[in-house]
Motif scaffolding. Structure first.
Motif, PDB file in Angstrom:
ATOM      1  N   LEU A  50       0.765  -1.176   0.123  1.00 53.59           N
ATOM      2  CA  LEU A  50      -0.158  -0.076  -0.157  1.00 53.59           C
ATOM      3  C   LEU A  50       0.835   1.171   0.001  1.00 53.59           C
ATOM      4  N   TYR A  51       0.668   2.350  -0.830  1.00 48.88           N
ATOM      5  CA  TYR A  51       1.432   3.613  -0.898  1.00 48.88           C
ATOM      6  C   TYR A  51       1.006   4.035   0.524  1.00 48.88           C
ATOM      7  N   PRO A  52       2.024   4.502   1.114  1.00 49.95           N
ATOM      8  CA  PRO A  52       1.994   4.805   2.994  1.00 49.95           C
ATOM      9  C   PRO A  52       1.190   5.970   3.047  1.00 49.95           C
ATOM     10  N   GLU A  53       1.202   6.983   2.252  1.00 52.98           N
ATOM     11  CA  GLU A  53       0.415   8.239   2.469  1.00 52.98           C
ATOM     12  C   GLU A  53      -0.568   8.516   1.356  1.00 52.98           C
ATOM     13  N   SER A  54      -1.735   9.118   1.778  1.00 52.24           N
ATOM     14  CA  SER A  54      -2.899   9.683   0.916  1.00 52.24           C
ATOM     15  C   SER A  54      -2.367  10.910   0.213  1.00 52.24           C
ATOM     16  N   ALA A  55      -1.574  10.545  -1.041  1.00 54.73           N
ATOM     17  CA  ALA A  55      -1.130  11.655  -1.736  1.00 54.73           C
ATOM     18  C   ALA A  55      -1.583  11.809  -3.266  1.00 54.73           C
ATOM     19  N   LYS A  56      -1.189  12.802  -3.977  1.00 51.69           N
ATOM     20  CA  LYS A  56      -1.809  12.926  -5.019  1.00 51.69           C
ATOM     21  C   LYS A  56      -1.647  11.695  -6.057  1.00 51.69           C
ATOM     22  N   ILE A  57      -2.555  11.147  -6.947  1.00 48.77           N
ATOM     23  CA  ILE A  57      -2.563   9.900  -7.446  1.00 48.77           C
ATOM     24  C   ILE A  57      -1.459  10.001  -8.630  1.00 48.77           C
ATOM     25  N   ASN A  58      -1.096  10.970  -8.922  1.00 53.28           N
ATOM     26  CA  ASN A  58       0.120  11.281  -9.945  1.00 53.28           C
ATOM     27  C   ASN A  58       1.464  10.746  -9.220  1.00 53.28           C
ATOM     28  N   LYS A  59       1.570  11.233  -7.957  1.00 53.04           N
ATOM     29  CA  LYS A  59       2.644  10.910  -7.177  1.00 53.04           C
ATOM     30  C   LYS A  59       2.870   9.485  -6.964  1.00 53.04           C
ATOM     31  N   GLN A  60       1.557   8.720  -6.668  1.00 52.23           N
ATOM     32  CA  GLN A  60       1.592   7.426  -6.397  1.00 52.23           C
ATOM     33  C   GLN A  60       1.851   6.670  -7.802  1.00 52.23           C
ATOM     34  N   PHE A  61       1.512   7.098  -8.864  1.00 49.91           N
ATOM     35  CA  PHE A  61       1.696   6.498 -10.310  1.00 49.91           C
ATOM     36  C   PHE A  61       3.299   6.273 -10.398  1.00 49.91           C
ATOM     37  N   THR A  62       3.838   7.496 -10.232  1.00 54.57           N
ATOM     38  CA  THR A  62       5.319   7.681 -10.229  1.00 54.57           C
ATOM     39  C   THR A  62       6.047   6.781  -9.526  1.00 54.57           C
ATOM     40  N   TYR A  63       5.645   6.630  -8.301  1.00 58.19           N
ATOM     41  CA  TYR A  63       6.183   5.657  -7.395  1.00 58.19           C
ATOM     42  C   TYR A  63       6.192   4.132  -8.009  1.00 58.19           C
ATOM     43  N   ALA A  64       5.019   3.744  -8.503  1.00 59.73           N
ATOM     44  CA  ALA A  64       4.979   2.568  -9.074  1.00 59.73           C
ATOM     45  C   ALA A  64       5.900   2.391 -10.221  1.00 59.73           C
ATOM     46  N   GLU A  65       5.745   3.248 -11.133  1.00 60.19           N
ATOM     47  CA  GLU A  65       6.670   3.329 -12.306  1.00 60.19           C
ATOM     48  C   GLU A  65       7.981   3.230 -12.079  1.00 60.19           C
ATOM     49  N   LYS A  66       8.685   4.006 -11.077  1.00 60.73           N
ATOM     50  CA  LYS A  66       9.847   4.069 -10.726  1.00 60.73           C
ATOM     51  C   LYS A  66      10.555   2.775 -10.016  1.00 60.73           C
ATOM     52  N   LYS A  67       9.555   2.012  -9.471  1.00 59.20           N
ATOM     53  CA  LYS A  67       9.786   0.896  -8.635  1.00 59.20           C
ATOM     54  C   LYS A  67       9.580  -0.360  -9.400  1.00 59.20           C
ATOM     55  N   GLY A  68       9.154  -0.059 -10.831  1.00 63.96           N
ATOM     56  CA  GLY A  68       8.951  -1.318 -11.647  1.00 63.96           C
ATOM     57  C   GLY A  68       7.580  -2.368 -11.276  1.00 63.96           C
ATOM     58  N   ILE A  69       6.525  -1.492 -10.611  1.00 65.65           N
ATOM     59  CA  ILE A  69       5.537  -2.415 -10.308  1.00 65.65           C
ATOM     60  C   ILE A  69       4.491  -2.455 -11.374  1.00 65.65           C
ATOM     61  N   LYS A  70       3.971  -3.617 -11.684  1.00 68.47           N
ATOM     62  CA  LYS A  70       3.295  -3.834 -12.944  1.00 68.47           C
ATOM     63  C   LYS A  70       1.897  -3.357 -12.749  1.00 68.47           C
ATOM     64  N   LYS A  71       1.239  -3.505 -11.505  1.00 71.01           N
ATOM     65  CA  LYS A  71      -0.206  -3.048 -11.592  1.00 71.01           C
ATOM     66  C   LYS A  71      -0.314  -2.285 -10.399  1.00 71.01           C
ATOM     67  N   LEU A  72      -1.220  -1.085 -10.816  1.00 69.61           N
ATOM     68  CA  LEU A  72      -1.716  -0.089  -9.761  1.00 69.61           C
ATOM     69  C   LEU A  72      -3.148  -0.498  -9.513  1.00 69.61           C
ATOM     70  N   VAL A  73      -3.601  -0.556  -8.376  1.00 68.58           N
ATOM     71  CA  VAL A  73      -4.866  -1.087  -7.791  1.00 68.58           C
ATOM     72  C   VAL A  73      -5.379   0.101  -7.057  1.00 68.58           C
ATOM     73  N   PHE A  74      -7.041   0.413  -7.521  1.00 62.44           N
ATOM     74  CA  PHE A  74      -7.678   1.301  -6.947  1.00 62.44           C
ATOM     75  C   PHE A  74      -8.910   0.531  -6.263  1.00 62.44           C
ATOM     76  N   LEU A  75      -8.996   0.837  -4.945  1.00 67.70           N
ATOM     77  CA  LEU A  75     -10.022   0.258  -4.188  1.00 67.70           C
ATOM     78  C   LEU A  75     -10.743   1.547  -3.528  1.00 67.70           C
ATOM     79  N   GLY A  76     -11.765   2.049  -4.313  1.00 72.31           N
ATOM     80  CA  GLY A  76     -12.148   3.363  -3.699  1.00 72.31           C
ATOM     81  C   GLY A  76     -13.771   3.095  -2.997  1.00 72.31           C
ATOM     82  N   GLU A  77     -14.432   3.993  -2.951  1.00 66.45           N
ATOM     83  CA  GLU A  77     -15.640   3.687  -2.316  1.00 66.45           C
ATOM     84  C   GLU A  77     -16.789   3.037  -2.929  1.00 66.45           C
ATOM     85  N   GLU A  78     -16.567   3.329  -4.367  1.00 69.28           N
ATOM     86  CA  GLU A  78     -17.383   2.544  -5.312  1.00 69.28           C
ATOM     87  C   GLU A  78     -17.142   1.082  -5.552  1.00 69.28           C
TER      88      GLU A  78
END
Length: 455
Positions: free
Chosen positions: A400-428
């Motif tokens: 889990l990304y540790p902070e509730s940051a802007k989604i672009n920042k979380q995207f960048t983290y995933a890309e730099k770390k080579g993580i293949k899939k970003l999961v969205f588990l929102g209210e809906e």
């Protein structure tokens, strides 16, 4: 103070650690397939255990450890510290008052020490493998470090030449599994002793083998120069000139040696042993293009007594990436006689460099997280953590990304770390028991049911 690394040492990133483990896992699996059992020994040994086993040049490369009494003296006042240390320097460096411990130079001598100490409890032939770091006070350069890993497999308690044949098989299978094309160079120290007798330089055997072992580095002229400097006569060197013009036919070269070794008992014994190993390997399907009789191969360690090996990569300039040989008298220096031994080593660091250069590491050799869960804060965070626990229970890496940051920042983290899939588990998604994830490699996003996602 600006941080720096000690010369000849390295840090290893996540990718490098994962790739090294990939190599180690293949080697360890093959060691076990061939019946070897694991062993570990201390990182440092008594200095007396190590010295005198590697030859004059090897002994100079042993990292010695200052005695604790010297270190304690450093805690005193500066004047007293300098006085005490100067007294220590005035004594020979081998003095026990200064040092009686050293970092291990290789894994073979500590193994021989272990066998000598425990021979009454071991079942012979005893086959062990060992994967641990060693240290040498060498000059750092490409493929040569002061701290590096060795991956060894040894057999003690058997004089059978089938052990040589088996170790060749172990080399070939392991490098085949690693997809590294290699040539195994073989020789026999008895042949080298026979050559020394043939040339009339038996008293200069060590000088002869040490110089010959440098042929790849300094060439024929360099070897001849070193032999002359060691007091070997030009007449003796002329008798050995044929060493530098061998044919590609191993059996033809052995036949030539038989003619030169008439009446030379030790030389003929070496030829006989090597001929057996080559013929048995040939019968097992080994291509003699991958197993080469190299009469100039010497391996400069004093403890070898029979077959010697050196492995070179066919498609990269890296020197040897493995080596070893028979050492039938090594435990005798520890007071235990009649325990013959033979072993080989894989050079982990050089194998890594070869595989990296040739692009041989598969994707699974890199350690990567499969899923990164976006952090939306609040209830969504807790639900994401619950789902992450379920994925981990199935052996699937997720975080889990540790902070509730802007989604672009979380995207960048995933890309730099080579993580293949970003999961969205929102209210809906929580309300509908679904999961939305984006494949960052393909750029595709889709929503699936929770059951399908975990399925």
């Amino acid at each position: 103070m600006k941080p720096s690394l000690a010369k000849g040492t390295r840090d290893f990133t996540a990718q490098e650690v994962s790739r090294r483990k990939y190599i180690i896992n293949i080697l360890q699996n093959n060691f076990q397939l061939f019946g070897f059992q694991p062993l570990e020994t201390p990182s440092f040994e008594n200095l007396s255990t190590l010295t005198g086993k590697y030859g004059e040049e090897g002994d100079r490369l042993i990292f010695k450890i200052l005695n604790s009494s010297i270190n304690e003296a450093k805690e005193d006042k500066k004047t007293q510290m300098l006085t005490d240390f100067q007294k220590a320097l005035d004594k020979p460096f081998s003095s026990e008052s200064l040092t009686d411990k050293a970092l291990r130079y290789d894994l073979t001598v500590p193994f021989a020490r272990f066998v000598a100490m425990n021979h009454g409890q071991l079942t012979f032939p005893y086959k062990r493998y060992q994967i641990q770091p060693v240290w040498r006070a060498d000059r750092p350069q490409k493929g040569r470090f002061r701290e590096f890993y060795q991956c060894d497999a040894d057999v003690v308690g058997s004089e059978s030449l089938l052990q040589e044949v088996e170790l060749i098989q172990l080399y070939l299978k392991s490098f085949s599994d690693l997809k590294v094309s290699v040539t195994i160079h073989v020789n026999n120290r008895k042949i080298l002793s026979g050559l020394a007798e043939y040339a009339g330089i038996t008293d200069k055997l060590i000088d002869f083998t040490v110089a010959l072992d440098k042929l790849d580095k300094i060439g024929k002229d360099g070897v001849i120069k070193e032999l002359l400097e060691k007091g070997i006569s030009p007449e003796s060197i002329d008798k050995l000139d044929f060493l530098f013009s061998q044919s590609d036919d191993a059996l033809e070269n052995l036949l030539q040696l038989k003619e030169k070794f008439v009446g030379n008992e030790i030389g003929l014994k070496g030829v006989e042993e090597l001929e057996f190993v080559l013929m048995q390997s040939l019968s097992l399907g080994v291509d003699l293009q991958n197993l080469v009789f190299d009469i100039t191969l010497a391996r400069g360690l004093d403890y070898y007594t029979g077959a010697i090996f050196e492995v070179k990569a066919d498609e990269a300039q890296m020197g040897s990436i493995g080596g070893g040989g028979r050492y039938d008298n090594l435990t005798a220096v520890f007071g235990v006689k009649n325990i013959p031994g033979i072993g080989i080593s894989f050079g982990l660091d050089r194998i890594y460099l070869v595989m990296e250069e040739l692009g041989l590491f598969p994707e699974e050799a890199s350690s990567k997280v499969e899923y990164l869960f976006a952090n939306f804060g609040g209830e969504e965070t807790l639900e994401a953590l619950k789902l992450i626990i379920q994925l981990r229970a199935k052996g699937i890496s997720a975080e889990l990304y540790p902070e509730s940051a802007k989604i672009n920042k979380q995207f960048t983290y995933a890309e730099k770390k080579g993580i293949k899939k970003l999961v969205f588990l929102g209210e809906e998604e929580i309300k509908n028991r679904t999961v939305t994830f984006k494949n960052l490699e393909a750029g595709e996003q889709k929503t699936v049911s929770l059951e399908e996602f975990l399925g």
